[in-house]
Design an enzyme around this catalytic site. Sequence first.
Site, PDB file in Angstrom:
ATOM      1  N   HIS A  75      25.647 119.250  69.475  1.00 49.59           N
ATOM      2  CA  HIS A  75      25.425 120.145  68.343  1.00 49.59           C
ATOM      3  C   HIS A  75      26.687 120.152  67.493  1.00 49.59           C
ATOM      4  CE1 HIS A  75      24.521 123.658  65.952  1.00 49.59           C
ATOM      5  NE2 HIS A  75      23.318 123.736  66.497  1.00 49.59           N
ATOM      6  N   ARG A 125      16.734 115.240  68.784  1.00 50.16           N
ATOM      7  CA  ARG A 125      15.838 116.354  68.465  1.00 50.16           C
ATOM      8  C   ARG A 125      16.261 117.026  67.168  1.00 50.16           C
ATOM      9  NH1 ARG A 125      16.129 122.051  69.213  1.00 50.16           N
ATOM     10  NH2 ARG A 125      18.046 122.008  70.431  1.00 50.16           N
ATOM     11  N   ARG A 134      21.317 116.371  63.559  1.00 53.67           N
ATOM     12  CA  ARG A 134      22.519 116.694  64.326  1.00 53.67           C
ATOM     13  C   ARG A 134      23.324 115.482  64.759  1.00 53.67           C
ATOM     14  NH1 ARG A 134      19.815 121.610  67.858  1.00 53.67           N
ATOM     15  NH2 ARG A 134      19.876 123.067  66.105  1.00 53.67           N
ATOM     16  N   LEU A 136      27.640 128.613  70.789  1.00 55.81           N
ATOM     17  CA  LEU A 136      26.961 128.036  69.633  1.00 55.81           C
ATOM     18  C   LEU A 136      27.113 128.898  68.376  1.00 55.81           C
ATOM     19  CD1 LEU A 136      24.944 125.727  68.771  1.00 55.81           C
ATOM     20  CD2 LEU A 136      23.206 127.479  68.927  1.00 55.81           C
ATOM     21  N   HIS A 166      24.687 119.907  73.853  1.00 54.77           N
ATOM     22  CA  HIS A 166      23.758 120.989  73.519  1.00 54.77           C
ATOM     23  C   HIS A 166      22.346 120.817  74.070  1.00 54.77           C
ATOM     24  CE1 HIS A 166      22.013 124.250  71.226  1.00 54.77           C
ATOM     25  NE2 HIS A 166      21.159 123.427  70.644  1.00 54.77           N
ATOM     26  N   PHE A 213      16.405 123.967  58.049  1.00 53.01           N
ATOM     27  CA  PHE A 213      17.103 123.489  59.240  1.00 53.01           C
ATOM     28  C   PHE A 213      17.333 121.991  59.090  1.00 53.01           C
ATOM     29  CE2 PHE A 213      18.001 125.170  63.582  1.00 53.01           C
ATOM     30  CZ  PHE A 213      18.149 126.491  63.249  1.00 53.01           C
ATOM     31  N   GLU A 235      18.983 130.872  68.790  1.00 49.67           N
ATOM     32  CA  GLU A 235      19.423 131.698  67.676  1.00 49.67           C
ATOM     33  C   GLU A 235      18.606 131.469  66.407  1.00 49.67           C
ATOM     34  OE1 GLU A 235      23.605 130.852  67.267  1.00 49.67           O
ATOM     35  OE2 GLU A 235      24.045 131.453  69.327  1.00 49.67           O
ATOM     36  N   GLN A 239      22.098 115.475  73.192  1.00 47.23           N
ATOM     37  CA  GLN A 239      22.415 115.928  71.839  1.00 47.23           C
ATOM     38  C   GLN A 239      23.742 116.685  71.794  1.00 47.23           C
ATOM     39  OE1 GLN A 239      19.944 119.115  69.546  1.00 47.23           O
ATOM     40  NE2 GLN A 239      19.768 117.165  68.504  1.00 47.23           N
ATOM     41  N   GLU A 245      22.781 126.504  63.744  1.00 50.84           N
ATOM     42  CA  GLU A 245      22.549 125.647  62.576  1.00 50.84           C
ATOM     43  C   GLU A 245      22.048 126.474  61.391  1.00 50.84           C
ATOM     44  OE1 GLU A 245      20.996 121.828  63.556  1.00 50.84           O
ATOM     45  OE2 GLU A 245      19.542 121.916  61.943  1.00 50.84           O
TER      46      GLU A 245
HETATM   47  C1  LIG Z   1      22.870 128.729  72.432  1.00 51.14           C
HETATM   48  C2  LIG Z   1      21.567 128.011  72.197  1.00 51.14           C
HETATM   49  C3  LIG Z   1      20.861 128.222  71.026  1.00 51.14           C
HETATM   50  C4  LIG Z   1      19.667 127.555  70.801  1.00 51.14           C
HETATM   51  N1  LIG Z   1      18.996 127.781  69.633  1.00 51.14           N
HETATM   52  C5  LIG Z   1      17.798 127.189  69.446  1.00 51.14           C
HETATM   53  C6  LIG Z   1      17.036 127.478  68.279  1.00 51.14           C
HETATM   54  O1  LIG Z   1      17.404 128.287  67.435  1.00 51.14           O
HETATM   55  N2  LIG Z   1      15.851 126.851  68.117  1.00 51.14           N
HETATM   56  C7  LIG Z   1      15.372 125.966  69.041  1.00 51.14           C
HETATM   57  O2  LIG Z   1      14.272 125.446  68.859  1.00 51.14           O
HETATM   58  N3  LIG Z   1      16.077 125.684  70.156  1.00 51.14           N
HETATM   59  C8  LIG Z   1      17.267 126.280  70.389  1.00 51.14           C
HETATM   60  N4  LIG Z   1      17.971 125.990  71.523  1.00 51.14           N
HETATM   61  C9  LIG Z   1      17.360 125.160  72.565  1.00 51.14           C
HETATM   62  C10 LIG Z   1      16.308 125.976  73.303  1.00 51.14           C
HETATM   63  O3  LIG Z   1      16.703 127.306  73.319  1.00 51.14           O
HETATM   64  C11 LIG Z   1      16.111 125.498  74.735  1.00 51.14           C
HETATM   65  O4  LIG Z   1      15.882 124.120  74.781  1.00 51.14           O
HETATM   66  C12 LIG Z   1      14.930 126.222  75.366  1.00 51.14           C
HETATM   67  O5  LIG Z   1      15.043 127.613  75.197  1.00 51.14           O
HETATM   68  C13 LIG Z   1      14.800 125.883  76.841  1.00 51.14           C
HETATM   69  O6  LIG Z   1      13.817 126.696  77.394  1.00 51.14           O
HETATM   70  P1  LIG Z   1      13.191 126.413  78.805  1.00 51.14           P
HETATM   71  O7  LIG Z   1      12.073 127.376  78.976  1.00 51.14           O
HETATM   72  O8  LIG Z   1      12.889 124.984  78.965  1.00 51.14           O
HETATM   73  O9  LIG Z   1      14.365 126.728  79.856  1.00 51.14           O
HETATM   74  P2  LIG Z   1      15.430 127.917  79.976  1.00 51.14           P
HETATM   75  O10 LIG Z   1      15.238 128.995  79.018  1.00 51.14           O
HETATM   76  O11 LIG Z   1      16.754 127.259  80.070  1.00 51.14           O
HETATM   77  O12 LIG Z   1      15.073 128.522  81.396  1.00 51.14           O
HETATM   78  C14 LIG Z   1      15.263 127.816  82.605  1.00 51.14           C
HETATM   79  C15 LIG Z   1      14.683 128.647  83.713  1.00 51.14           C
HETATM   80  O13 LIG Z   1      14.676 127.902  84.922  1.00 51.14           O
HETATM   81  C16 LIG Z   1      15.203 128.696  85.968  1.00 51.14           C
HETATM   82  N5  LIG Z   1      15.771 127.792  86.981  1.00 51.14           N
HETATM   83  C17 LIG Z   1      16.597 126.740  86.788  1.00 51.14           C
HETATM   84  N6  LIG Z   1      16.905 126.196  87.973  1.00 51.14           N
HETATM   85  C18 LIG Z   1      16.278 126.912  88.934  1.00 51.14           C
HETATM   86  C19 LIG Z   1      16.218 126.851  90.356  1.00 51.14           C
HETATM   87  N7  LIG Z   1      16.889 125.940  91.065  1.00 51.14           N
HETATM   88  N8  LIG Z   1      15.476 127.778  90.998  1.00 51.14           N
HETATM   89  C20 LIG Z   1      14.788 128.735  90.328  1.00 51.14           C
HETATM   90  N9  LIG Z   1      14.815 128.838  88.976  1.00 51.14           N
HETATM   91  C21 LIG Z   1      15.553 127.931  88.305  1.00 51.14           C
HETATM   92  C22 LIG Z   1      16.235 129.569  85.288  1.00 51.14           C
HETATM   93  O14 LIG Z   1      16.529 130.692  86.076  1.00 51.14           O
HETATM   94  C23 LIG Z   1      15.480 129.915  84.010  1.00 51.14           C
HETATM   95  O15 LIG Z   1      14.578 130.964  84.250  1.00 51.14           O
HETATM   96  C24 LIG Z   1      19.177 126.660  71.772  1.00 51.14           C
HETATM   97  C25 LIG Z   1      19.864 126.463  72.948  1.00 51.14           C
HETATM   98  C26 LIG Z   1      21.058 127.120  73.156  1.00 51.14           C
HETATM   99  C27 LIG Z   1      21.809 126.851  74.443  1.00 51.14           C
END
Ligand SMILES: Cc1cc2nc3c(=O)[nH]c(=O)nc-3n(C[C@H](O)[C@H](O)[C@H](O)COP(=O)(O)OP(=O)(O)OC[C@H]3O[C@@H](n4cnc5c(N)ncnc54)[C@H](O)[C@@H]3O)c2cc1C
Length: 569
Positions: free
Chosen positions: A234, A382, A278, A244, A347, A118, A49, A232, A247
């Site tokens: 939140h 973080r 946090r 969520l 979180h 932030f 967000e 963490q 922040e």
């Molecule tokens: C509500 C919310 C708000 C947030 N806001 C912020 C923010 O404003 N700023 C910030 O910096 N961070 C924020 N964060 C944290 C940040 O968004 C995440 O840490 C980050 O987006 C994670 O990205 P990722 O690419 O690692 O994984 P994700 O986006 O979680 O993607 C995981 C991927 O793995 C795939 N996958 C998982 N297991 C398997 C499997 N067994 N087989 C095949 N595929 C699989 C899923 O399908 C998905 O495509 C927020 C988190 C949340 C939950």
Amino acid sequence: MRKLKHDVIVVGSGLAGLRAAIEAARNEKLDVGIISKVQLMRSHSVCAEGGTAAVMQPELGDSLELHAWDTVRGADFLADQDVVWRFVEEIPKELLLLEHWGIPWSRRKDGRMDQRPFGGHSYDRATFAADKTGFFEMQALYDTLQKFENVTRYDECYVSSILTKNGQFCGVTVWSLTTGEFFAVQGKAMVIATGGACRMFGFTTYSLTATGDGMAMAYRAGLPIKDLEFVQFHPTGLVPSGILITEAARGEGAYLRNVKGERFMEKYAKAKMELAPRDIVSRSEQTEIEEGRGVTGPEGIMAINLDLTHLGADKINERLPMIREVTIKLNFIDPIKEPIPIRPAAHYFMGGVHTDLDGATPVPGIWCSGEAACGSLHGANRLGSNSTAECLVWGKITGDKAAEFAAKTQNYPDLPPDSALQDEENSIFKRFSNNGKETSFAVRKELQKTMDGEVGVFRTGDGLEKALNRIKELRKLVPYLRVNDTGRIYNTDLMSALEAGNLLDLSEIIVTGALARKESRGAHSRRDFPTRDDVNWLKHTMAYYTPQGPRLDYIPVTITMWQPVERKY
Ligand SMILES: Cc1cc2nc3c(=O)[nH]c(=O)nc-3n(C[C@H](O)[C@H](O)[C@H](O)COP(=O)(O)OP(=O)(O)OC[C@H]3O[C@@H](n4cnc5c(N)ncnc54)[C@H](O)[C@@H]3O)c2cc1C
């Protein structure tokens, strides 16, 4: 069993996975496969967000040194400082690239990208698109990925194991949820980008899909998992759903108030107030609640008030429209007029698959980035807006390195023998014949109760022991979980059973690491060891798989610029 091939396999299509796939696909000679257990754009990253941190205005006073220092101090000095430096140098370039790829950033009056405050950052450097930053970042990457004809996408395909042979990566096994087929994909290089795992907690901001499959598969394939005890919380999870409240609400000026209406952060972090890191804000809220100064939230759950009423309708509608929509739709509360009931919610995982500065794991051919990885950028805590940023930076680096490795590798490494692949398939679908008593849903609920109760914002040795015993008991049930749905297509019952195994393996690592770490640092706060102990514990935890449970080892923290000092806000 069908066997497919891709030079580079990216598992996960969040910010890290999409960014890695784009970078790998830039080498037109390579063939890239991207696999996600949900439709690509449904990854949790779309929920991000508030913003993405980067130094975009050095001429106005921000600097790479300041961003690095904020990150290291926020991390309670457990971050590897060479990793932090690489991060602050690379992220501004990534945000400009997104700008070129068409993202609609929120802008200042002069048309330049806007930035907001932030927690824990000493400069307003969270770059944002209203309160839907992750969604727009994902959209920009997803659109860009469409340009590459050498990318094959596998939507709604569950990866069940990472395959290695003679200590080298050779492929993955996949269950297609849409067709029911089970197949193997042979590959030269892989990027694990499977995201976080907070779903072992009941009160969490995370999507139902965040079950840590990639970390658990990597662990079982022999890769070390680093610093998983640092979870963490939140400060502002909406009560009772846990959704969520970004922040950015506090970044835009919202207050935290207890039942007496006091802005209690004055007692805990006088200088930074609501915008302290946090871990500190969550502990302050928990203390207010435990000492009887919480407010009674929905369903009688004790909460804290997040007060936006003084911000005014215009600011809330322009900067925080989604927050308003969520609280009106879910809690019948309009934040323009009333405070929002919140409390700390699980979180983020600071830990993950151990990687080096390039996102490489110890197994040749496997890289890892995003929340599944631990470089370690975030150390023990973080800072908000550093995670989406990390996904972009190491998504790019790991995509690039994996592609370089694949391009140099002439032949595909052999897959394990067919009998081994067949065993993997059988181990999944034989669950149909289990007549065990417990379902995965009951076991997951019990796990959540245990983790919420004993492994939360504050921890004790006794509570952690209790949690570990319970987790070990629950873990024994996993092979016998009853699966009522016996179809192979869209069988969420079976998938939930597989995810339960992953969540339990990771919970065991969290608790074992937390029990061993006899100090309080960042998000790991032990009531029985309330201070930081740099003499004995300025080191990373490494957990290795054994059938009896994790074996722990430790490695030093890389300190290049700043020696640990007391952390004051
Ligand atoms: C509500 C919310 C708000 C947030 N806001 C912020 C923010 O404003 N700023 C910030 O910096 N961070 C924020 N964060 C944290 C940040 O968004 C995440 O840490 C980050 O987006 C994670 O990205 P990722 O690419 O690692 O994984 P994700 O986006 O979680 O993607 C995981 C991927 O793995 C795939 N996958 C998982 N297991 C398997 C499997 N067994 N087989 C095949 N595929 C699989 C899923 O399908 C998905 O495509 C927020 C988190 C949340 C939950």
